[in-house]
Design a protein around this motif. Structure first.
Motif, mmCIF file in Angstrom:
data_model
loop_
_atom_site.group_PDB
_atom_site.id
_atom_site.type_symbol
_atom_site.label_atom_id
_atom_site.label_comp_id
_atom_site.label_asym_id
_atom_site.label_seq_id
_atom_site.Cartn_x
_atom_site.Cartn_y
_atom_site.Cartn_z
ATOM 1 N N UNK A 113 0.637 -0.985 0.055
ATOM 2 C CA UNK A 113 0.001 -0.343 -0.198
ATOM 3 C C UNK A 113 0.744 1.256 -0.333
ATOM 4 N N UNK A 114 1.707 1.358 0.866
ATOM 5 C CA UNK A 114 3.039 2.065 0.823
ATOM 6 C C UNK A 114 3.845 2.289 -0.471
ATOM 7 N N UNK A 115 4.256 1.771 -0.848
ATOM 8 C CA UNK A 115 4.857 1.724 -2.344
ATOM 9 C C UNK A 115 3.474 2.004 -3.451
ATOM 10 N N UNK A 116 2.783 2.163 -3.160
ATOM 11 C CA UNK A 116 1.169 2.573 -4.285
ATOM 12 C C UNK A 116 0.937 3.867 -4.318
ATOM 13 N N UNK A 117 0.687 4.153 -2.694
ATOM 14 C CA UNK A 117 0.920 5.469 -3.089
ATOM 15 C C UNK A 117 1.681 6.213 -3.162
ATOM 16 N N UNK A 118 2.565 5.738 -3.038
ATOM 17 C CA UNK A 118 4.454 6.775 -3.074
ATOM 18 C C UNK A 118 4.689 6.930 -4.778
ATOM 19 N N UNK A 119 4.822 5.715 -5.290
ATOM 20 C CA UNK A 119 4.401 6.159 -6.858
ATOM 21 C C UNK A 119 3.410 6.806 -7.560
ATOM 22 N N UNK A 129 11.928 4.429 9.741
ATOM 23 C CA UNK A 129 10.848 4.533 10.429
ATOM 24 C C UNK A 129 9.873 3.474 11.012
ATOM 25 N N UNK A 130 8.203 3.417 11.290
ATOM 26 C CA UNK A 130 7.828 2.636 11.825
ATOM 27 C C UNK A 130 6.688 2.547 10.536
ATOM 28 N N UNK A 131 6.537 1.305 9.245
ATOM 29 C CA UNK A 131 5.973 1.172 8.229
ATOM 30 C C UNK A 131 4.229 1.784 8.795
ATOM 31 N N UNK A 132 3.813 1.747 9.587
ATOM 32 C CA UNK A 132 2.712 2.174 9.711
ATOM 33 C C UNK A 132 2.630 3.857 9.990
ATOM 34 N N UNK A 133 3.424 4.453 10.688
ATOM 35 C CA UNK A 133 3.195 6.075 10.433
ATOM 36 C C UNK A 133 3.537 6.548 9.006
ATOM 37 N N UNK A 134 4.709 5.443 8.313
ATOM 38 C CA UNK A 134 5.050 5.531 7.070
ATOM 39 C C UNK A 134 3.719 5.898 6.290
ATOM 40 N N UNK A 159 0.743 6.098 7.332
ATOM 41 C CA UNK A 159 -0.274 6.998 7.390
ATOM 42 C C UNK A 159 -0.309 8.690 6.994
ATOM 43 N N UNK A 160 0.842 8.999 6.784
ATOM 44 C CA UNK A 160 1.798 9.510 6.766
ATOM 45 C C UNK A 160 1.855 10.304 4.938
ATOM 46 N N UNK A 161 1.617 9.201 4.416
ATOM 47 C CA UNK A 161 1.657 8.749 2.992
ATOM 48 C C UNK A 161 0.168 9.199 3.111
ATOM 49 N N UNK A 162 -1.188 8.569 3.690
ATOM 50 C CA UNK A 162 -2.567 8.536 2.949
ATOM 51 C C UNK A 162 -2.550 10.323 3.739
ATOM 52 N N UNK A 163 -2.137 11.339 4.066
ATOM 53 C CA UNK A 163 -2.409 12.125 4.415
ATOM 54 C C UNK A 163 -2.250 12.600 3.365
#
Length: 172
Positions: A57-63, A106-111, A113-117
């Motif tokens: 999910x984080x990789x998808x959001x970052x891209x 950093x914490x994967x969940x925090x990352x 949530x940051x991307x989600x924001x």
């Protein structure tokens, strides 16, 4: 570390189902115990798959956010603040999220949530910049973010076991 979290949850479920629930006479207490087992089962499911889903999910959001920021920068360079939509503003907004993003340590969940924001901020910016929804470039970027959101829903759906329970006494 032994026992592992999965082993702890399996042990709790075994004790609940094989030792405790067979000796419970009260229907309401049995119902609550069964609901507790469903929650434990849900936790086992999430424990097994959550980290992989979070990383994907984080990789998808970052891209997607990088692509949206890049497209906004191109649009801003083509028509800087002269047009109806100030694309440089969106590019700057996403750059601010990128500069303040959680690092790999950093914490994967925090990352996540940051991307989600950042996704939420981009969607809000697009809604404010083009409230009528008639700007084609804004529509394309909005659609890309909505496709991301759909992928997120599809990605986490297997992690959610529906827990159909109420918290009132069972009718006799």
């Amino acid at each position: 570390m032994r026992p592992s979290p999965d082993e702890l949850l399996a042990g709790l479920r075994l004790s609940l189902n094989d030792t405790l629930l067979p000796n419970v006479e009260d229907r309401w207490a049995r119902y609550v115990g069964t609901a507790m087992d469903l929650v434990l089962q849900h936790l086992q499911l999430r424990l097994a798959r959550e980290q992989d889903a979070l990383a994907e999910d984080s990789a998808d959001m970052a891209a997607v956010l990088a692509a949206v920021a890049g497209r906004a920068a191109v649009l801003g360079a083509r028509a800087p603040a002269a047009g109806r939509v100030d694309w440089g503003e969106l590019s700057e907004l996403l750059a601010a999220f990128s500069n303040g993003s959680a690092g790999a340590d950093d914490d994967a969940t925090a990352r996540n949530e940051h991307l989600r924001a950042a996704v939420v901020a981009a969607m809000r910016w697009l809604d404010d910049a083009d409230p009528a929804g008639d700007h084609p470039d804004a529509g394309k970027l909005r659609d890309e973010l909505l496709r991301l959101t759909r992928r997120q829903v599809d990605r986490v759906a297997p992690l959610v076991e529906p827990l159909f329970m109420t918290f009132g006494p069972v009718a006799k």
